[in-house]
Write an enzyme that holds these catalytic residues in place. Structure first.
Site, PDB file in Angstrom:
ATOM      1  N   ARG A  91     -22.520  -5.808  11.365  1.00  0.00           N
ATOM      2  CA  ARG A  91     -23.406  -5.184  12.330  1.00  0.00           C
ATOM      3  C   ARG A  91     -24.730  -5.061  11.676  1.00  0.00           C
ATOM      4  O   ARG A  91     -25.718  -5.232  12.375  1.00  0.00           O
ATOM      5  CB  ARG A  91     -22.941  -3.796  12.568  1.00  0.00           C
ATOM      6  CG  ARG A  91     -23.799  -2.849  13.869  1.00  0.00           C
ATOM      7  CD  ARG A  91     -23.784  -3.903  14.934  1.00  0.00           C
ATOM      8  NE  ARG A  91     -24.735  -3.412  16.063  1.00  0.00           N
ATOM      9  CZ  ARG A  91     -26.231  -3.885  15.841  1.00  0.00           C
ATOM     10  NH1 ARG A  91     -26.642  -4.593  15.048  1.00  0.00           N
ATOM     11  NH2 ARG A  91     -27.021  -3.206  16.845  1.00  0.00           N
TER      12      ARG A  91
ATOM     13  N   CYS B 237       2.337   2.974  -3.334  1.00  0.00           N
ATOM     14  CA  CYS B 237       1.759   4.030  -3.782  1.00  0.00           C
ATOM     15  C   CYS B 237       1.433   5.436  -2.973  1.00  0.00           C
ATOM     16  O   CYS B 237       1.311   6.494  -3.249  1.00  0.00           O
ATOM     17  CB  CYS B 237       0.497   3.438  -4.624  1.00  0.00           C
ATOM     18  SG  CYS B 237       0.901   2.511  -6.068  1.00  0.00           S
ATOM     19  N   HIS B 238       0.811   4.945  -1.939  1.00  0.00           N
ATOM     20  CA  HIS B 238      -0.037   5.897  -1.013  1.00  0.00           C
ATOM     21  C   HIS B 238       1.057   6.414   0.290  1.00  0.00           C
ATOM     22  O   HIS B 238       0.726   7.164   1.099  1.00  0.00           O
ATOM     23  CB  HIS B 238      -1.143   5.354  -0.339  1.00  0.00           C
ATOM     24  CG  HIS B 238      -2.059   4.971  -1.169  1.00  0.00           C
ATOM     25  ND1 HIS B 238      -2.749   5.588  -1.807  1.00  0.00           N
ATOM     26  CD2 HIS B 238      -2.506   3.639  -1.588  1.00  0.00           C
ATOM     27  CE1 HIS B 238      -3.983   4.946  -2.713  1.00  0.00           C
ATOM     28  NE2 HIS B 238      -3.511   3.665  -2.439  1.00  0.00           N
TER      29      HIS B 238
ATOM     30  N   CYS C 246       0.913  -1.066   0.157  1.00  0.00           N
ATOM     31  CA  CYS C 246      -0.088   0.031  -0.257  1.00  0.00           C
ATOM     32  C   CYS C 246       0.761   1.220   0.012  1.00  0.00           C
ATOM     33  O   CYS C 246       0.664   2.224  -0.844  1.00  0.00           O
ATOM     34  CB  CYS C 246      -0.868   0.017   1.365  1.00  0.00           C
ATOM     35  SG  CYS C 246      -1.780  -1.509   1.540  1.00  0.00           S
TER      36      CYS C 246
ATOM     37  N   CYS D  16     -35.770  -0.276   9.496  1.00  0.00           N
ATOM     38  CA  CYS D  16     -34.512   0.240  10.580  1.00  0.00           C
ATOM     39  C   CYS D  16     -35.162   1.612  11.175  1.00  0.00           C
ATOM     40  O   CYS D  16     -35.008   1.576  12.381  1.00  0.00           O
ATOM     41  CB  CYS D  16     -33.403   0.736   9.787  1.00  0.00           C
ATOM     42  SG  CYS D  16     -33.032  -0.436   8.283  1.00  0.00           S
TER      43      CYS D  16
ATOM     44  N   CYS E  41     -28.633  -6.878  12.628  1.00  0.00           N
ATOM     45  CA  CYS E  41     -29.783  -6.234  12.952  1.00  0.00           C
ATOM     46  C   CYS E  41     -30.863  -7.079  12.061  1.00  0.00           C
ATOM     47  O   CYS E  41     -32.066  -7.339  12.400  1.00  0.00           O
ATOM     48  CB  CYS E  41     -29.750  -4.806  12.325  1.00  0.00           C
ATOM     49  SG  CYS E  41     -29.632  -3.295  13.849  1.00  0.00           S
TER      50      CYS E  41
ATOM     51  N   CYS F 189     -37.270   1.280  14.917  1.00  0.00           N
ATOM     52  CA  CYS F 189     -36.216   1.245  16.196  1.00  0.00           C
ATOM     53  C   CYS F 189     -35.291   2.562  16.350  1.00  0.00           C
ATOM     54  O   CYS F 189     -35.632   3.207  17.354  1.00  0.00           O
ATOM     55  CB  CYS F 189     -35.283  -0.033  16.092  1.00  0.00           C
ATOM     56  SG  CYS F 189     -35.984  -1.487  16.488  1.00  0.00           S
ATOM     57  N   HIS F 190     -34.914   2.762  15.302  1.00  0.00           N
ATOM     58  CA  HIS F 190     -33.574   3.724  15.215  1.00  0.00           C
ATOM     59  C   HIS F 190     -33.882   5.054  14.967  1.00  0.00           C
ATOM     60  O   HIS F 190     -33.307   6.222  15.241  1.00  0.00           O
ATOM     61  CB  HIS F 190     -32.423   3.421  14.387  1.00  0.00           C
ATOM     62  CG  HIS F 190     -31.700   2.082  14.798  1.00  0.00           C
ATOM     63  ND1 HIS F 190     -31.024   1.737  15.943  1.00  0.00           N
ATOM     64  CD2 HIS F 190     -31.599   0.944  14.344  1.00  0.00           C
ATOM     65  CE1 HIS F 190     -30.687   0.753  15.953  1.00  0.00           C
ATOM     66  NE2 HIS F 190     -31.153   0.043  14.898  1.00  0.00           N
TER      67      HIS F 190
END
Lengths: 272, 105
Positions: free
Chosen positions: A229, A90-91, A87, A188, A233, A191-192
């Site tokens: 995650r 290049c970076h 990585c 979603c 849910c 609840c949220h």
């Protein structure tokens, strides 16, 4: 009897036209700024944690997510593939080049037109630049590099682009967010957005923001991605869990990032 | 396996210093089953010890009651410059170690 004033028909028509124009312009504004949770009421998931877990997240040594960040730092400069590219080839120094970058993800790749999250961007680099097999989803390597890259965006405010070629992804994410699914038949938002702050069994429902991910979740005893995650849910509402890497997760992630616009990034975060 | 040690870079003779260690390890209890219903064999760190300047100053026996990625912290008295070295062995016989230099002046 009503007295008609000459020219009043025309006046009424004009008024109606003006009113219609006003309403439609309002509608345009509200569709872009239609936030169920106003920006000044955003609360990061860390505010729903116990004081002990908040302290653990703030402790740069004891935060177990730092194990993955440290491993990511090693991977960053480890060459892979026949070309021997890392990585860093290049970076260069990630502390400089990756500063604040993750706060604008998911974003559309200009060349391919695909919506990429940080994980997908890393794997794109692997297959296109390093010519090696992409990392497996949820592998320690992919989580580590993602956590490393995201760690340079800590405290940067989430700021994603949702117009232009990102618009279709964003709208698909919004649709998914408000769509009921699973045997529980919950969206979603139910609840949220409608019930955050209330109790669900022993837990307090958070606003569901993505700013800590990849995060160390106590339930997993491990680091995990936002996709993992989201799968939790889906499983919670007893819906079919989409496979890792599904487009729906990225669309949803873009919508979630927009919902959390301006919240500071916390990765590697600690969550329950 | 990644591990992190935190000690002060420098200390005065007789000073009480804090040593912290965090080790990446699944600490698999042996009581869980995988998606196919097969038991996952136990794999926890068994013993962990810490040597300071060649002398053992701390040791612990860990087991399934300790969560994944164990974190320990304790104090010791800085005597002389030397390496603080942790080493540990898990159920699979995999040994790990990590060291850091403490300068006492």
């Amino acid at each position: 009897m009503e007295r008609r004033v000459p020219g009043s028909e025309q006046m009424n028509w004009l008024r109606a036209a003006l009113l219609a124009a006003l309403i439609s312009s309002c509608a345009v504004i509200s569709s872009a700024e239609d936030r169920a949770i106003p920006l000044n009421q955003l609360r990061s998931g860390s505010e729903f944690l116990s004081p002990e877990l908040r302290a653990l997240q703030a402790d740069a040594f004891a935060n177990p997510g730092m194990l993955w960040v440290e491993r990511g730092a090693k991977l960053w400069s480890t060459p892979a593939g026949s070309a021997g590219q890392s990585c860093a080839s290049c970076h260069q120094d990630a502390a400089k080049t990756m500063r604040g970058v993750a706060a604008s993800y998911p974003r559309v790749d200009a060349k391919s037109g695909f919506l990429l999250n940080v994980e997908a961007r890393i794997n794109q680099c692997r297959s296109e630049r390093q010519a090696v097999a992409p990392f497996r989803y949820e592998s320690d390597d992919l989580l580590s590099l993602t956590a490393y890259v995201n760690s340079f965006s800590k405290d940067y405010k989430i700021n994603v682009v949702i117009d232009g070629n990102a618009e279709t992804y964003f709208e698909a994410g919004r649709t998914l967010y408000y769509r009921r699914s699973g045997q529980m038949n919950l969206s979603c938002a139910q609840c949220h957005e409608e019930n955050w702050g209330k109790n669900l069994y022993a837990e307090r429902i958070s606003q569901g923001h993505p700013n800590a991910y990849p995060a160390y979740r106590m339930e997993w005893q491990s680091m995990g991605s936002l996709e993992r995650r989201l799968r939790a849910c889906l499983s919670g509402v007893r819906a079919e869990m989409l496979p890792y890497g599904a487009q729906e997760y990225r669309n949803l992630a873009l919508f979630l990032a927009w919902r959390a616009q301006g919240l500071p990034m916390e990765s590697p975060g600690i969550r329950r | 396996m990644t591990a992190r040690i935190q000690i002060p870079a420098q200390a005065k003779p007789g000073e009480v210093i804090e040593i912290r260690v965090l080790i990446q390890h699944p600490m698999e209890t042996g009581y869980r089953y995988d998606d196919a219903g097969k038991p996952i064999p136990r794999n926890t760190i068994r013993t962990l010890n810490c040597r300071y300047d060649g002398i053992e100053i701390f040791s612990a026996e860990l087991g399934p009651g300790i969560g994944a990625n164990p974190y320990l912290q304790f104090t010791t008295v800085a005597r002389a410059s030397g390496d603080v070295e942790f080493s540990w062995v898990d159920d699979e016989g995999v040994a790990g170690s990590e060291r850091q230099r403490l300068v006492v002046a």
